[in-house]
Design a protein around this motif. Structure first.
Motif, PDB file in Angstrom:
ATOM      1  N   ILE A  84       0.747  -1.239   0.001  1.00 41.36           N
ATOM      2  CA  ILE A  84       0.074   0.103  -0.028  1.00 41.36           C
ATOM      3  C   ILE A  84       0.843   1.194   0.026  1.00 41.36           C
ATOM      4  CG2 ILE A  84      -1.746   1.459   1.212  1.00 41.36           C
ATOM      5  CD1 ILE A  84      -2.725  -1.176   2.257  1.00 41.36           C
ATOM      6  N   GLU A 150      -8.900   7.537   6.070  1.00 40.07           N
ATOM      7  CA  GLU A 150      -9.197   6.455   6.687  1.00 40.07           C
ATOM      8  C   GLU A 150      -7.583   6.007   6.961  1.00 40.07           C
ATOM      9  OE1 GLU A 150      -9.705   2.496   4.009  1.00 40.07           O
ATOM     10  OE2 GLU A 150      -8.960   3.882   2.687  1.00 40.07           O
ATOM     11  N   ILE A 152      -4.737   3.201   7.771  1.00 37.38           N
ATOM     12  CA  ILE A 152      -4.405   1.766   7.440  1.00 37.38           C
ATOM     13  C   ILE A 152      -3.436   1.509   8.431  1.00 37.38           C
ATOM     14  CG2 ILE A 152      -3.447   0.617   5.320  1.00 37.38           C
ATOM     15  CD1 ILE A 152      -4.141   3.386   3.734  1.00 37.38           C
TER      16      ILE A 152
END
Ligand SMILES: Nc1ncnc2c1ncn2[C@@H]1O[C@H](COP(=O)(O)OP(=O)(O)O)[C@@H](O)[C@H]1O
Ligand SMILES: CC(=O)N[C@@H](CCC(=O)OP(=O)(O)O)C(=O)O
Length: 295
Positions: A84, A150, A152
């Motif tokens: 990511i 968000e 992570i």
């Protein structure tokens, strides 16, 4: 019969003189990317370049990656590597593999090659002598569905809290070449997986390095048409990230190249590690290639 025209050979050798004079007694941090080290001949040339640098009075410090090598072992275990924003999602089992591959196989391979060519290299992870202190990396990502970004969880992925360069200075005083695997140590002694470009950038800053070279598997930073961008400012980088030209593994590389410039490293370059003798050509000849980061 000489292999080359003697005058040409002498010219090539003399071309190195001003570069050697400029870099004498200076520290150069070189990040050897996992993608740039898949070929044995390239690795061998890299090791010989490092030995030559040390021999002429430059202080090379190596930080290596090993992303593809970690992926290979994960695959054998039936696990798929997941990234990511250029960072590997690292669960407990993956962290063990990261330590085995980076701290073991890859690190010792580079150390042995340098030593085989007459250098004196010592391999370290950031857990040795408290070299790289780390804390858990907190990553947030914009999500168009929500107002709040968000959060992570990448697992055992770390960011650098501090670097204790004491051990590096001790090694340098004994003419030893440090070869560093990008694993950090947390407050309780736990291991963290850190992107190698991040560790290279922080090590270069602490050592007040003259240069940071990031060797990768591409010519440098490319534009949308695939053309090499030879010089980038912070503003250029921001625009290239915003429009998606820079993505994936190039994200931490470019962000921490900028971080190094801001942290006082004089020259930071992203260069093509697939070119044989890329380090030598970049440091000791007029044939510098790749992308220069200006900050
Ligand atoms: N604008 C860009 N220019 C060049 N490479 C880019 C760019 N954006 C993303 N990349 C990707 O980044 C990769 C380099 O990062 P990475 O694979 O992590 O290399 P390394 O293992 O050397 O750290 C390139 O091979 C390419 O796929
Ligand atoms: C957190 C994170 O992504 N760590 C990297 C460390 C190795 C690395 O950076 O290797 P390259 O330089 O070859 O990409 C990883 O697990 O792949």
């Amino acid at each position: 019969m000489p292999r080359f025209d003697p005058a040409l050979t002498a010219d090539v050798l003399m071309e190195a003189l001003p570069y050697i004079q400029r870099l004498f007694d200076k520290t150069v941090v070189i990040k050897f990317g996992g993608n740039a080290m898949v070929d044995d001949e390239l690795k061998d040339a890299f090791a010989r370049n490092i030995v030559l640098l040390k021999q002429v009075g430059v202080n090379p410090v190596i930080v290596h990656g090993g992303g593809p090598q970690i992926n290979e072992v994960l695959q054998k275990l039936g696990k798929q590597g997941e990234f990511i924003e250029g960072m590997r999602v690292t669960d407990r089992e993956t962290m063990d593999v990261v330590q085995m591959v980076l701290g073991g196989l890859v690190n010792k391979d580079i150390v042995a090659l340098i030593n085989r060519h007459g250098g004196r290299a010592v391999g370290l992870t950031g857990r040795d002598a408290g070299l790289v202190r780390a804390r858990k990396l907190k990553v947030t990502r914009k999500n168009p569905e929500f107002d709040e970004p968000e959060i992570i969880d990448l697992g055992h992925v770390g960011e650098v809290a501090s670097i204790d360069a004491g051990i590096l200075r001790t090694l340098d005083a004994s003419d030893v070449i440090p070869v560093i695997a990008p694993i950090g140590v947390g407050e309780d002694g736990e291991a963290y997986n850190i992107n190698a470009d991040v560790v290279a950038s922080k090590v270069a800053q602490v050592l007040e390095a003259e240069k940071l070279l990031l060797l990768t598997n591409i010519a440098g930073v490319l534009d949308q048409q695939g053309k090499l961008l030879t010089g980038l400012t912070a503003g250029d980088v921001e625009a290239l990230i915003e429009d998606g030209t820079i993505y994936g593994g190039m994200l931490p590389k470019i962000n921490f190249a900028l971080d190094a410039v801001r942290g006082g490293v004089k020259t930071v370059q992203i260069i093509d590690g697939r070119v044989p003798h890329a380090v030598l050509l970049e440091l000791l000849t007029d044939q510098g290639v790749g992308t220069l980061i200006r900050g």
